[in-house]
Design a protein around this motif. Structure first.
Motif, mmCIF file in Angstrom:
data_model
loop_
_atom_site.group_PDB
_atom_site.id
_atom_site.type_symbol
_atom_site.label_atom_id
_atom_site.label_comp_id
_atom_site.label_asym_id
_atom_site.label_seq_id
_atom_site.Cartn_x
_atom_site.Cartn_y
_atom_site.Cartn_z
ATOM 1 N N ILE A 1 0.788 -1.074 -0.141
ATOM 2 C CA ILE A 1 -0.306 -0.270 -0.102
ATOM 3 C C ILE A 1 0.955 1.089 0.044
ATOM 4 O O ILE A 1 0.551 2.141 -0.306
ATOM 5 C CB ILE A 1 -1.189 -0.339 1.309
ATOM 6 N N GLY A 2 2.454 1.278 0.776
ATOM 7 C CA GLY A 2 2.692 2.231 1.174
ATOM 8 C C GLY A 2 3.551 2.273 -0.271
ATOM 9 O O GLY A 2 4.158 3.965 -0.750
ATOM 10 N N GLU A 3 4.530 1.588 -1.928
ATOM 11 C CA GLU A 3 4.754 2.029 -2.728
ATOM 12 C C GLU A 3 3.615 2.659 -3.672
ATOM 13 O O GLU A 3 3.540 3.606 -4.554
ATOM 14 C CB GLU A 3 4.432 0.118 -2.974
ATOM 15 N N ALA A 4 2.563 2.551 -3.542
ATOM 16 C CA ALA A 4 1.303 2.759 -4.191
ATOM 17 C C ALA A 4 0.559 4.480 -3.504
ATOM 18 O O ALA A 4 1.083 5.009 -4.914
ATOM 19 C CB ALA A 4 -0.705 1.935 -3.978
ATOM 20 N N TYR A 5 0.983 4.102 -2.257
ATOM 21 C CA TYR A 5 0.630 6.035 -2.260
ATOM 22 C C TYR A 5 2.000 6.560 -2.277
ATOM 23 O O TYR A 5 1.579 8.126 -2.809
ATOM 24 C CB TYR A 5 1.080 6.554 -0.346
ATOM 25 N N ASP A 6 3.281 6.366 -2.088
ATOM 26 C CA ASP A 6 4.467 7.443 -2.948
ATOM 27 C C ASP A 6 3.957 6.934 -4.109
ATOM 28 O O ASP A 6 4.803 8.259 -5.287
ATOM 29 C CB ASP A 6 6.058 6.479 -2.280
ATOM 30 N N LYS A 7 3.953 6.131 -4.664
ATOM 31 C CA LYS A 7 3.614 6.294 -6.625
ATOM 32 C C LYS A 7 2.281 6.650 -6.963
ATOM 33 O O LYS A 7 2.922 7.786 -7.981
ATOM 34 C CB LYS A 7 3.742 4.713 -6.894
ATOM 35 N N VAL A 8 1.524 7.454 -6.277
ATOM 36 C CA VAL A 8 0.170 8.287 -6.511
ATOM 37 C C VAL A 8 1.056 9.622 -6.317
ATOM 38 O O VAL A 8 0.889 10.958 -7.048
ATOM 39 C CB VAL A 8 -0.528 8.250 -6.060
ATOM 40 N N ALA A 9 1.945 9.793 -5.500
ATOM 41 C CA ALA A 9 2.331 11.048 -4.721
ATOM 42 C C ALA A 9 3.137 11.986 -6.129
ATOM 43 O O ALA A 9 2.906 12.898 -6.752
ATOM 44 C CB ALA A 9 2.921 10.927 -3.008
ATOM 45 N N ARG A 10 3.875 10.894 -6.631
ATOM 46 C CA ARG A 10 4.860 11.116 -7.124
ATOM 47 C C ARG A 10 4.307 11.446 -8.460
ATOM 48 O O ARG A 10 4.532 12.807 -8.702
ATOM 49 C CB ARG A 10 5.871 10.147 -7.436
ATOM 50 N N VAL A 11 3.488 11.105 -9.280
ATOM 51 C CA VAL A 11 3.060 11.227 -10.194
ATOM 52 C C VAL A 11 1.774 12.956 -10.231
ATOM 53 O O VAL A 11 1.960 13.918 -11.277
ATOM 54 C CB VAL A 11 1.935 10.233 -11.334
#
Ligand code: KG4
Ligand code: ZN
Length: 332
Positions: free
Chosen positions: A165-175
């Protein structure tokens, strides 16, 4: 009974941390040297840089920890270190340093599973908490629903089949243009938004999770509609991912009939997730625990606490302890 003092070492990702914890629950010091500022410029953790920074910092962080706790090496009963899961080069620094300390001080070495450490963060915040309970570990690297049968006995009930889940949070944040680590930034921005954008949620017959579908959906949406309201997108992403967490946790509570749920891991610092689980606890009449914020993300106090419970069970490691980047929980 004599007090037991554990020196804990954490270096699995981008935090170099050394802590001294008494009897598994009382933190004398939890010294953390974070590399976030360094990795921020690359948009995420660069493994090689992380290892190099750990090796540069670990002796000094240990020195500061001992000074803060006002103790010396001779007061320590055992040295505990994270040996997995995590970045191999980063783990090797902590493991190598812990082995050297253990050998030089002639004190037992205790290898600790990082996920067990996250769970133990709750023992520090809640001195009265005892197993059995259900724990939802949500972090940058893990999404696990675990039955904590005893301090060192774990049963995996469900886990992510793809992204944590944190990976998804970090990726969404980045884009959407938020800095690493993105989780706290999404948490903040979502407060100004409305969770009104429909996003895909994934459910299985068992208690597994999947976050790659929702992550891709947000990425595509943001690409097709660059003007989309980012706060609404964050709020909707938070709501949909939390719906999935709540759904499986509720199912697990009913299946195994526990009356305590604990959250753990970096993502458990999220204010919306905490609020939703608090509500779930009230609805289901069960107690919900989550560690204080600084014990949610990586730190050595949680490693020392988990190390204590292994130590008193006689689970000691040899000087041949190695880093295990894909170490599992509940299988060893
Ligand atoms: O537990 P942790 O420090 O490292 C791992 O073991 O993976 O977790 C780091 C993760 C990152 O993905 C970060 O974005 C996320 O925890 N995180 C948050 C929040 N604070 C940290 N995610 C959502 N909301 C937060 N407030
Ligand atoms: Zn972690």
């Amino acid at each position: 009974m004599k007090d037991i003092m554990i020196l804990g070492i954490e270096s699995s990702c981008d935090e170099t941390s050394v802590a001294i914890v008494k009897n598994g629950r009382q933190v004398l010091t939890n010294t953390i040297n974070t590399q976030i500022e360094i990795h921020k410029q690359f948009g995420g953790v660069v493994p090689e840089i992380a290892s190099r920074k750990h090796i540069e910092n670990i002796s000094n962080v240990t020195k500061i920890a001992l000074k803060d706790a006002n103790i010396s090496f001779k007061d320590i009963d055992a040295v505990a270190c994270t040996y997995g899961p995590g970045l191999v080069g980063a783990l090797l620094v902590g493991v190598g340093y812990a082995k050297a300390l253990s050998y030089a001080l002639d004190k037992p070495l205790v290898g600790v599973n990082h996920i067990e450490g996250h769970i133990a963060g709750n023992y520090i915040t809640f001195p009265e908490l005892e197993p059995p309970f259900l724990c939802l570990v949500i972090s940058g690297g893990h999404t696990h629903l675990i039955y904590i049968r005893d301090y060192t006995e774990f049963e995996i009930l469900g886990k992510t089949r793809d992204d944590a889940i944190g990976e998804a949070y970090d990726k969404v944040a980045r884009v959407i243009g938020l800095e690493y680590p993105g989780g706290p930034k999404i948490d903040k921005l979502a407060k100004d938004g409305k969770a009104e954008i429909t996003l895909p949620e994934t459910y299985f017959d068992n208690l597994d999770f999947s976050f790659s579908g929702i992550k891709t959906a947000v990425l595509n949406l943001n690409h097709k509609q660059p003007d989309i309201n980012k706060a609404d997108l964050c709020a909707s992403f938070e709501k949909a991912t939390t719906d999935m967490l709540i759904n499986n946790t509720q199912k697990a509570v009913k299946a195994i009939k526990v009356n305590k749920i604990a959250l753990a891991g970096g993502v458990s610092a999220n204010s919306y997730i905490r609020q939703r689980f608090k509500k779930l606890g009230e609805e289901m009449n069960i107690r919900v625990y989550y560690p204080e914020i600084k014990l949610c993300t990586d730190n050595a106090a949680m490693i020392a606490s988990a190390g204590y419970y292994n130590f008193i069970k006689g689970k000691i490691s040899g000087l041949d302890l190695n880093a295990v980047p894909n170490l599992k929980i509940g299988e060893n």
